[in-house]
Design an enzyme around this catalytic site. Structure first.
Site, mmCIF file in Angstrom:
data_model
loop_
_atom_site.group_PDB
_atom_site.id
_atom_site.type_symbol
_atom_site.label_atom_id
_atom_site.label_comp_id
_atom_site.label_asym_id
_atom_site.label_seq_id
_atom_site.Cartn_x
_atom_site.Cartn_y
_atom_site.Cartn_z
ATOM 1 N N GLU A 28 14.398 92.553 -2.652
ATOM 2 C CA GLU A 28 15.526 93.433 -2.373
ATOM 3 C C GLU A 28 16.307 92.882 -1.176
ATOM 4 O O GLU A 28 15.957 93.166 -0.021
ATOM 5 C CB GLU A 28 15.020 94.847 -2.088
ATOM 6 N N HIS A 64 10.010 98.678 2.909
ATOM 7 C CA HIS A 64 11.435 98.854 2.638
ATOM 8 C C HIS A 64 12.242 98.530 3.893
ATOM 9 O O HIS A 64 11.822 98.848 5.007
ATOM 10 C CB HIS A 64 11.716 100.293 2.172
HETATM 11 P P1 PGA Z 1 20.338 101.060 -3.928
HETATM 12 O O1 PGA Z 1 19.015 101.195 -3.041
HETATM 13 O O2 PGA Z 1 19.913 101.000 -5.369
HETATM 14 O O3 PGA Z 1 21.112 102.303 -3.609
HETATM 15 O O4 PGA Z 1 21.035 99.821 -3.492
HETATM 16 C C1 PGA Z 1 17.884 100.453 -3.339
HETATM 17 C C2 PGA Z 1 16.859 100.652 -2.260
HETATM 18 O O5 PGA Z 1 17.223 100.753 -1.079
HETATM 19 O O6 PGA Z 1 15.656 100.672 -2.562
#
Ligand code: PGA
Length: 258
Positions: free
Chosen positions: A169, A101
């Site tokens: 992401e 992450h």
């Molecule tokens: P968010 O976070 O849905 O609040 O953008 C996603 C994440 O950081 O995994």
């Protein structure tokens, strides 16, 4: 294992739900809201902090819900004060772990090599891995994502890699980073194709087809269909919106009615 046709929605609670009353209220509302829901096309993976894994695993009994962690050690056992072994996660009832992450990369200086070591150790100890990749700055996606994939998968044995769910992401699109404009489903689809191509080239079409690719970054019931279904993605990693069980389950309902 998640079935090929099933979508995955993973909830990343981050360092939230810390107070007992917050946690109790989340669990109570979740159980109430899910009552009577028939879920056949979704696997929901709830990732609380380490101390709450066994509580979630004990309280939430549904064949479509799984529990996961937000990190694990690259070591399995021994003199590593403060670290959490994948074995401990799995003993507590966890079946998944989120690795790579961007908040771990940013605040704890995790490198692709370390992420690969953690992933290898998690997989070796029977956890499924949700592996986050994505660019820091809008526009850098293709290059940066490919580099991360190459370096991380380069450190993981081929036989185990199938249990990895790749989460695209983009760091700038995470809700806490105040994204002004988000991606649209075409841009997300392009990212999916880049990741898929990498997986096909690395592992062959058969295995690549079995591996899931999900999207994360400001996902909410308002954009879930566009971002995570219309884009061809296999689901979502949800941060902020998962703090409301009602919002989280709304997204499960979208999959079920699709
Ligand atoms: P968010 O976070 O849905 O609040 O953008 C996603 C994440 O950081 O995994």
């Amino acid at each position: 294992m998640i079935e090929k046709k099933e979508k995955m929605i993973a909830a990343n609670f981050k360092m939230n739900l810390n107070l007992k009353f917050e946690l109790d209220s989340w669990l109570k509302n979740f159980v109430l809201t899910k009552k009577g829901m028939r879920v056949e096309k979704t696997k929901l993976v709830l990732c609380p902090n380490f101390t709450q894994i066994s509580l979630f695993a004990g309280k939430i009994k549904a064949n479509w819900v799984r529990i996961g962690a937000q990190n694990c050690s690259w070591e399995t056992k021994g003199r590593f004060t403060g670290e959490v072994s994948p074995v401990a996660i799995s003993s507590a009832g966890g079946e998944y772990v989120i690795l790579g992450h961007s908040e771990r990369r940013e605040h704890f200086q995790e490198t692709n090599l370390q992420i690969a070591q953690k992933a290898e150790n998690a997989l070796k100890n029977n956890l499924n891995v949700i592996l986050c990749v994505g660019e820091m700055k809008r526009g850098d996606g293709a290059v940066e994502t490919k580099k991360q994939l190459k370096e991380i998968f380069g450190g993981i044995s081929r036989t185990r890699a199938e249990k990895i769910v790749v989460c695209y992401e983009p760091v700038w699109a995470i809700s806490g980073n105040n994204p002004g404009v988000l991606l649209n489903s075409n841009e997300i689809m392009e990212a999916k194709l880049i990741i898929k191509k990498f997986l096909v080239e690395s592992f062959g079409r058969g295995m690549a087809e079995r591996m899931k690719i999900i999207y994360g970054g400001s996902v909410s019931p308002l954009n879930f269909k566009e971002f995570c279904l219309d884009s061809g993605m296999d689901g979502a990693l949800v941060g902020n919106a998962s703090l409301s069980p009602v919002e989280l389950l709304k997204m499960v309902k979208v999959v079920e009615s699709s």
